[in-house]
Design a protein around this motif. Structure first.
Motif, PDB file in Angstrom:
ATOM      1  N   LEU A  81       0.800  -1.216   0.000  1.00 53.84           N
ATOM      2  CA  LEU A  81       0.000   0.000   0.000  1.00 53.84           C
ATOM      3  C   LEU A  81       0.836   1.272   0.000  1.00 53.84           C
ATOM      4  N   GLY A  82       2.138   1.130   0.174  1.00 58.53           N
ATOM      5  CA  GLY A  82       2.999   2.306   0.241  1.00 58.53           C
ATOM      6  C   GLY A  82       2.815   3.100   1.523  1.00 58.53           C
ATOM      7  N   ALA A  83       2.380   2.429   2.595  1.00 59.43           N
ATOM      8  CA  ALA A  83       2.117   3.111   3.873  1.00 59.43           C
ATOM      9  C   ALA A  83       3.339   3.034   4.774  1.00 59.43           C
ATOM     10  N   ASN A  84       3.453   4.031   5.634  1.00 62.47           N
ATOM     11  CA  ASN A  84       4.551   4.065   6.597  1.00 62.47           C
ATOM     12  C   ASN A  84       4.064   3.538   7.943  1.00 62.47           C
ATOM     13  N   PRO A  85       4.760   2.589   8.531  1.00 60.69           N
ATOM     14  CA  PRO A  85       4.334   2.059   9.837  1.00 60.69           C
ATOM     15  C   PRO A  85       4.475   3.116  10.931  1.00 60.69           C
ATOM     16  N   LEU A  86       3.730   2.915  12.032  1.00 59.38           N
ATOM     17  CA  LEU A  86       3.781   3.814  13.178  1.00 59.38           C
ATOM     18  C   LEU A  86       5.004   3.505  14.034  1.00 59.38           C
ATOM     19  N   ASP A  87       5.522   4.540  14.680  1.00 60.54           N
ATOM     20  CA  ASP A  87       6.572   4.340  15.660  1.00 60.54           C
ATOM     21  C   ASP A  87       5.964   3.863  16.976  1.00 60.54           C
ATOM     22  N   GLN A  88       6.783   3.229  17.809  1.00 57.39           N
ATOM     23  CA  GLN A  88       6.301   2.662  19.067  1.00 57.39           C
ATOM     24  C   GLN A  88       5.601   3.714  19.921  1.00 57.39           C
ATOM     25  N   GLU A  89       6.161   4.925  19.990  1.00 57.15           N
ATOM     26  CA  GLU A  89       5.574   5.944  20.858  1.00 57.15           C
ATOM     27  C   GLU A  89       4.288   6.546  20.296  1.00 57.15           C
ATOM     28  N   GLU A  90       3.938   6.207  19.063  1.00 56.62           N
ATOM     29  CA  GLU A  90       2.701   6.725  18.474  1.00 56.62           C
ATOM     30  C   GLU A  90       1.477   5.893  18.851  1.00 56.62           C
ATOM     31  N   PHE A  91       1.690   4.691  19.367  1.00 56.94           N
ATOM     32  CA  PHE A  91       0.552   3.867  19.742  1.00 56.94           C
ATOM     33  C   PHE A  91      -0.146   4.458  20.964  1.00 56.94           C
ATOM     34  N   THR A  92      -1.458   4.619  20.880  1.00 62.37           N
ATOM     35  CA  THR A  92      -2.269   5.127  21.981  1.00 62.37           C
ATOM     36  C   THR A  92      -3.318   4.091  22.334  1.00 62.37           C
ATOM     37  N   GLU A  93      -3.404   3.774  23.617  1.00 52.67           N
ATOM     38  CA  GLU A  93      -4.348   2.745  24.060  1.00 52.67           C
ATOM     39  C   GLU A  93      -5.770   3.092  23.648  1.00 52.67           C
ATOM     40  N   LEU A  94      -6.472   2.124  23.056  1.00 52.47           N
ATOM     41  CA  LEU A  94      -7.837   2.317  22.603  1.00 52.47           C
ATOM     42  C   LEU A  94      -8.827   1.933  23.707  1.00 52.47           C
ATOM     43  N   PRO A  95     -10.039   2.499  23.677  1.00 47.51           N
ATOM     44  CA  PRO A  95     -11.062   2.093  24.657  1.00 47.51           C
ATOM     45  C   PRO A  95     -11.319   0.593  24.583  1.00 47.51           C
ATOM     46  N   GLY A  96     -11.415  -0.029  25.719  1.00 43.28           N
ATOM     47  CA  GLY A  96     -11.638  -1.467  25.775  1.00 43.28           C
ATOM     48  C   GLY A  96     -10.370  -2.293  25.887  1.00 43.28           C
ATOM     49  N   ALA A  97      -9.203  -1.646  25.710  1.00 46.44           N
ATOM     50  CA  ALA A  97      -7.948  -2.403  25.793  1.00 46.44           C
ATOM     51  C   ALA A  97      -7.719  -2.957  27.189  1.00 46.44           C
ATOM     52  N   ASP A  98      -8.234  -2.277  28.213  1.00 46.54           N
ATOM     53  CA  ASP A  98      -8.055  -2.769  29.579  1.00 46.54           C
ATOM     54  C   ASP A  98      -8.741  -4.108  29.796  1.00 46.54           C
ATOM     55  N   ALA A  99      -9.863  -4.321  29.068  1.00 46.73           N
ATOM     56  CA  ALA A  99     -10.568  -5.596  29.199  1.00 46.73           C
ATOM     57  C   ALA A  99      -9.717  -6.740  28.666  1.00 46.73           C
ATOM     58  N   PHE A 100      -9.104  -6.534  27.511  1.00 49.21           N
ATOM     59  CA  PHE A 100      -8.265  -7.584  26.935  1.00 49.21           C
ATOM     60  C   PHE A 100      -7.052  -7.856  27.821  1.00 49.21           C
ATOM     61  N   ALA A 101      -6.483  -6.808  28.403  1.00 50.35           N
ATOM     62  CA  ALA A 101      -5.318  -6.995  29.270  1.00 50.35           C
ATOM     63  C   ALA A 101      -5.688  -7.793  30.515  1.00 50.35           C
ATOM     64  N   LEU A 102      -6.862  -7.508  31.072  1.00 53.29           N
ATOM     65  CA  LEU A 102      -7.312  -8.243  32.253  1.00 53.29           C
ATOM     66  C   LEU A 102      -7.574  -9.712  31.927  1.00 53.29           C
ATOM     67  N   LEU A 103      -8.163  -9.972  30.755  1.00 56.62           N
ATOM     68  CA  LEU A 103      -8.406 -11.351  30.331  1.00 56.62           C
ATOM     69  C   LEU A 103      -7.088 -12.095  30.131  1.00 56.62           C
ATOM     70  N   GLN A 104      -6.110 -11.422  29.541  1.00 55.32           N
ATOM     71  CA  GLN A 104      -4.817 -12.070  29.335  1.00 55.32           C
ATOM     72  C   GLN A 104      -4.182 -12.461  30.667  1.00 55.32           C
ATOM     73  N   ALA A 105      -4.263 -11.574  31.644  1.00 58.62           N
ATOM     74  CA  ALA A 105      -3.702 -11.892  32.966  1.00 58.62           C
ATOM     75  C   ALA A 105      -4.424 -13.064  33.601  1.00 58.62           C
ATOM     76  N   LEU A 106      -5.729 -13.128  33.414  1.00 56.55           N
ATOM     77  CA  LEU A 106      -6.512 -14.226  33.985  1.00 56.55           C
ATOM     78  C   LEU A 106      -6.161 -15.549  33.320  1.00 56.55           C
ATOM     79  N   GLY A 107      -5.941 -15.528  32.005  1.00 58.34           N
ATOM     80  CA  GLY A 107      -5.642 -16.753  31.273  1.00 58.34           C
ATOM     81  C   GLY A 107      -4.243 -17.279  31.478  1.00 58.34           C
ATOM     82  N   THR A 108      -3.324 -16.428  31.950  1.00 57.92           N
ATOM     83  CA  THR A 108      -1.935 -16.850  32.114  1.00 57.92           C
ATOM     84  C   THR A 108      -1.558 -17.103  33.571  1.00 57.92           C
ATOM     85  N   ALA A 109      -2.534 -17.000  34.491  1.00 56.78           N
ATOM     86  CA  ALA A 109      -2.248 -17.255  35.907  1.00 56.78           C
ATOM     87  C   ALA A 109      -1.926 -18.732  36.104  1.00 56.78           C
ATOM     88  N   ARG A 110      -0.774 -19.026  36.653  1.00 53.64           N
ATOM     89  CA  ARG A 110      -0.336 -20.407  36.843  1.00 53.64           C
ATOM     90  C   ARG A 110       0.337 -20.563  38.212  1.00 53.64           C
TER      91      ARG A 110
END
Length: 384
Positions: A81-110
């Motif tokens: 597409l001729g697009a330029n990728p984003l730099d790491q510091e350009e990523f901004t947390e989207l609404p709902g991301a906290d839910a996925f992070a909480l689920l990941q922590a729950l699924g990896t508890a060992r």
């Protein structure tokens, strides 16, 4: 491993009760993990408690890492597409991301005896617990097994069509996501997992608990206990706190009735005058640890049961307990081999058992706290 999911109406003090529950489990000698979201106030200070580890979910870091990983895998597409990728510091947390992070922590508890998860308030937490199953269903629809089986033909198809076909990473990524979601789903539906509801006694809390009971049953989740939080002492002559304490204890009786009807325990936590911070203050709440679990980590029995009434009445009954549900808030529709059920503002999509897939829906009724769906054999599909 015993997993306790702590939630309740907003402002009921779920984070405090979750921390007190984890503290009680650790002091009972269990290796305990408390999973808590990174809220501004933060979790109560539990540093130095033997046997207790606190995992504060960093949703921004989880989102940034996942976004960077996905961008790396999309490298070929960006080049096309001729697009330029984003730099790491350009990523901004989207609404709902906290839910996925909480689920990941729950699924990896060992390696723990007890895991206590401090979930968001109702009804968001119930939607969150249903999310892994929903996302796995979406992945199956978007990348069905038969399409993945044809992966060996993609290079040939790409040459004939003159356009690049989905790369191997797409299927690998989908498979990895499915495995991660399956790990979380396995925790949610395990027989060793239960829910602890926190409520500030009163009419609104009682209504919220009734709604929660319907939603929990719809998704096959088990209610372990109800915590009546921030209880004031009775008998006060104060013109404000005295009547408030009386109303609280009237609400306490209603909560006890709901807990008894659900076969759950009722715990009382006193109002300490301020939000407790630190192990000793939390211990004064006297919130108990979850009951020990002696069974395995397999899934709980399916709450849906099929009753064969073919000989007597010519149909089958698919029954699901839905305590506190009302006809006004109930709806269902069949779509292919699935049944979509809406109850109390919540939705659950369930695959039909093999026998019922060869039947047609005759009707449904809500009786004695259970949804009963009648199925009649389809002559074109049912064996003679």
């Amino acid at each position: 491993m015993r997993t306790l999911l702590v939630t309740g109406p907003g402002g009921a003090g779920t984070s405090t009760v979750a921390a007190a529950t984890a503290l009680a489990a650790a002091r009972d000698g269990h290796r305990t993990l408390l999973i808590t979201p990174g809220r501004p106030a933060g979790p109560p200070d539990l540093d130095g408690v033997s046997g207790l580890r606190v995992h504060t979910v960093d949703s921004n870091r989880v989102f940034t890492d996942r976004a960077a990983e996905l961008q790396d895998r999309f490298g070929m597409l960006f080049d096309l597409l001729g697009a330029n990728p984003l730099d790491q510091e350009e990523f901004t947390e989207l609404p709902g991301a906290d839910a996925f992070a909480l689920l990941q922590a729950l699924g990896t508890a060992r390696g723990q005896d007890v895991v206590v998860a401090d979930l968001p308030s109702l009804p968001r937490s119930l939607a969150l617990l249903a999310l892994p199953g929903q996302l796995r269903r979406y992945l199956t629809r978007l990348l069905p097994a038969e399409r993945q089986a044809a992966r060996a033909l993609r290079p040939l198809i790409a040459q004939l069509a003159g356009v690049p076909m989905p790369a191997e990473w797409l299927y690998d990524t989908a498979a990895r996501w499915d495995a991660e979601l399956a790990a979380v789903q396995a925790v949610v539906v395990a027989a060793s997992t239960a829910v602890r509801l926190v409520a500030d006694p009163g009419p609104r809390a009682t209504a919220a608990v009734r709604t929660a009971r319907t939603a929990l049953a719809l998704h096959g989740l088990r209610l372990e206990s109800v915590v009546a939080n921030r209880l004031l002492p009775t008998g006060s002559a104060d013109p404000f706190y005295g009547p408030l304490a009386d109303r609280q204890h009237d609400g306490l009786a209603a909560l006890r009735a709901e807990a008894d009807d659900a076969g759950a325990a009722l715990h009382r936590a006193p109002h300490l005058g301020a939000e407790p911070d630190g192990a000793e203050a939390l211990a004064r709440l006297a919130v108990p640890a979850p009951a020990p679990w002696t069974g395995g980590d397999g899934p709980a029995p399916d709450p849906w049961t099929v009753e064969d009434r073919l000989a007597e009445e010519g149909h089958l009954i698919w029954r699901l307990p839905l305590p506190c549900a009302t006809r006004d808030g109930l709806d269902l529709i069949r779509r292919g081999d699935e049944l979509v059920v809406d109850a109390a503002g919540f939705r659950h999509i369930m695959p039909l058992p093999a026998a019922l897939r060869r039947c047609t829906v005759e009707g449904a009724a809500l009786r004695d706290g259970a949804l009963q769906v009648r199925f009649a054999p389809d002559p074109a599909l049912w064996p003679r």
